[in-house]
Design a protein around this motif. Structure first.
Motif, short mmCIF file in Angstrom:
data_model
loop_
_atom_site.label_atom_id
_atom_site.label_comp_id
_atom_site.label_asym_id
_atom_site.label_seq_id
_atom_site.Cartn_x
_atom_site.Cartn_y
_atom_site.Cartn_z
N LEU A 58 0.82 -1.21 0.00
CA LEU A 58 0.00 0.00 0.00
C LEU A 58 0.86 1.26 0.00
O LEU A 58 0.53 2.23 -0.68
CB LEU A 58 -0.93 0.02 1.21
CG LEU A 58 -2.28 -0.63 1.04
CD1 LEU A 58 -3.05 -0.58 2.35
CD2 LEU A 58 -3.07 0.04 -0.07
N TRP A 59 1.94 1.26 0.77
CA TRP A 59 2.79 2.45 0.83
C TRP A 59 3.39 2.76 -0.53
O TRP A 59 3.64 3.92 -0.86
CB TRP A 59 3.90 2.27 1.88
CG TRP A 59 3.42 2.57 3.27
CD1 TRP A 59 3.18 1.67 4.25
CD2 TRP A 59 3.09 3.85 3.82
NE1 TRP A 59 2.72 2.30 5.38
CE2 TRP A 59 2.66 3.65 5.15
CE3 TRP A 59 3.11 5.15 3.33
CZ2 TRP A 59 2.26 4.67 5.98
CZ3 TRP A 59 2.71 6.18 4.17
CH2 TRP A 59 2.29 5.94 5.47
N ASP A 62 -0.39 3.78 -2.67
CA ASP A 62 -1.32 4.81 -2.19
C ASP A 62 -0.99 5.15 -0.74
O ASP A 62 -1.43 4.46 0.19
CB ASP A 62 -2.76 4.29 -2.30
CG ASP A 62 -3.80 5.35 -2.02
OD1 ASP A 62 -3.45 6.42 -1.46
OD2 ASP A 62 -4.97 5.13 -2.34
N VAL A 64 -1.92 7.61 1.23
CA VAL A 64 -3.04 8.03 2.09
C VAL A 64 -3.78 6.81 2.62
O VAL A 64 -4.07 6.71 3.82
CB VAL A 64 -3.99 8.98 1.33
CG1 VAL A 64 -5.21 9.31 2.17
CG2 VAL A 64 -3.26 10.25 0.93
N LEU A 65 -4.10 5.87 1.74
CA LEU A 65 -4.78 4.64 2.17
C LEU A 65 -3.88 3.84 3.10
O LEU A 65 -4.34 3.28 4.09
CB LEU A 65 -5.19 3.80 0.96
CG LEU A 65 -5.95 2.51 1.26
CD1 LEU A 65 -7.23 2.81 2.03
CD2 LEU A 65 -6.26 1.77 -0.03
N ALA A 66 -2.59 3.81 2.81
CA ALA A 66 -1.64 3.09 3.66
C ALA A 66 -1.60 3.69 5.06
O ALA A 66 -1.54 2.97 6.05
CB ALA A 66 -0.25 3.12 3.04
N LEU A 68 -4.07 5.28 6.56
CA LEU A 68 -5.33 4.91 7.21
C LEU A 68 -5.30 3.46 7.69
O LEU A 68 -5.63 3.18 8.84
CB LEU A 68 -6.51 5.13 6.25
CG LEU A 68 -7.88 4.69 6.76
CD1 LEU A 68 -8.30 5.56 7.94
CD2 LEU A 68 -8.90 4.77 5.65
N VAL A 69 -4.87 2.55 6.83
CA VAL A 69 -4.84 1.14 7.20
C VAL A 69 -3.79 0.90 8.29
O VAL A 69 -4.01 0.10 9.20
CB VAL A 69 -4.59 0.25 5.96
CG1 VAL A 69 -4.42 -1.20 6.36
CG2 VAL A 69 -5.76 0.39 4.99
N THR A 70 -2.66 1.59 8.23
CA THR A 70 -1.66 1.47 9.29
C THR A 70 -2.24 1.90 10.62
O THR A 70 -2.02 1.24 11.65
CB THR A 70 -0.41 2.31 8.96
OG1 THR A 70 0.15 1.85 7.74
CG2 THR A 70 0.64 2.22 10.05
N ASP A 110 -10.31 -2.94 10.48
CA ASP A 110 -9.34 -3.58 9.61
C ASP A 110 -9.66 -5.04 9.36
O ASP A 110 -9.36 -5.58 8.30
CB ASP A 110 -7.93 -3.41 10.16
CG ASP A 110 -7.78 -3.95 11.55
OD1 ASP A 110 -8.77 -3.94 12.28
OD2 ASP A 110 -6.68 -4.39 11.90
N LEU A 113 -11.92 -4.97 6.54
CA LEU A 113 -11.20 -4.73 5.29
C LEU A 113 -10.55 -5.99 4.76
O LEU A 113 -10.62 -6.28 3.56
CB LEU A 113 -10.12 -3.65 5.50
CG LEU A 113 -10.59 -2.22 5.63
CD1 LEU A 113 -9.43 -1.31 5.99
CD2 LEU A 113 -11.26 -1.76 4.36
N TYR A 117 -11.36 -7.81 1.19
CA TYR A 117 -10.35 -8.13 0.19
C TYR A 117 -10.46 -9.61 -0.23
O TYR A 117 -10.33 -9.93 -1.42
CB TYR A 117 -8.94 -7.86 0.70
CG TYR A 117 -8.63 -6.40 0.93
CD1 TYR A 117 -9.17 -5.42 0.11
CD2 TYR A 117 -7.79 -6.00 1.94
CE1 TYR A 117 -8.88 -4.08 0.31
CE2 TYR A 117 -7.49 -4.67 2.15
CZ TYR A 117 -8.04 -3.72 1.33
OH TYR A 117 -7.75 -2.41 1.53
#
Length: 154
Positions: A58-59, A62, A64-66, A68-70, A110, A113, A117
């Motif tokens: 993700l990093w 994206d 921003v998403l990374a 958020l998920v982090t 998470d 999420l 997925y």
């Protein structure tokens, strides 16, 4: 009778503290454990995906998403466990419990999420996805953390 009740509450509080401290070890294991195995076609080898490898991917794509998920997968559950431990050992005021409950609810997002997925990946005919033991460990850590926060007196 009151002494017996106090002893039972003390024993229960000790178990809750011990379970919470176990989460400080189990969460990092769950982050590196394989959540699932995926392959583009069943004839190719399966790649193991963990929270950490997913975050690394993700990093790269994206940020921003990374971020958020982090926060949802790593920071929120671990901060909640640390905060709850500080409350349980009398090092932090119990008035922070509502904030810890919010962190616990954010941490549950998470797991949703990851499930999403898996469902999306299984929907594509050329992708093979198998759940792995890390998904169960990670889910158990989140659910145990929620339970401990719920059982902690306010």
């Amino acid at each position: 009778m009151a002494a017996l009740d106090r002893a039972a509450r003390h024993w229960q509080a000790g178990i809750m503290r011990w379970l919470n401290l176990c989460l400080l070890v189990l969460f990092p294991i769950a982050w590196f454990a394989p959540l699932m195995r995926a392959a583009l076609l069943p004839i190719f080898g399966m790649d193991e995906i963990s929270v950490i490898t997913g975050l690394q991917s993700l990093w790269q794509s994206d940020a921003v998403l990374a971020l958020l998920v982090t926060f949802l997968a790593v920071f929120a559950p671990y901060a909640k466990v640390i905060g709850l431990a500080l409350v349980q050992f009398g090092l932090l005021a119990p008035r922070v419990m509502p904030a810890l409950h919010v962190l616990g609810k954010l941490a549950m997002a998470d797991v949703f999420l990851v499930a999403l997925y898996i469902v999306l990946a299984k929907g594509f005919g050329m992708v093979t996805v198998e759940t792995a033991w890390g998904l169960y460990l990670f889910s158990a850590c989140i659910l145990t953390s929620l339970f401990l926060g719920w059982r902690q007196p306010h």
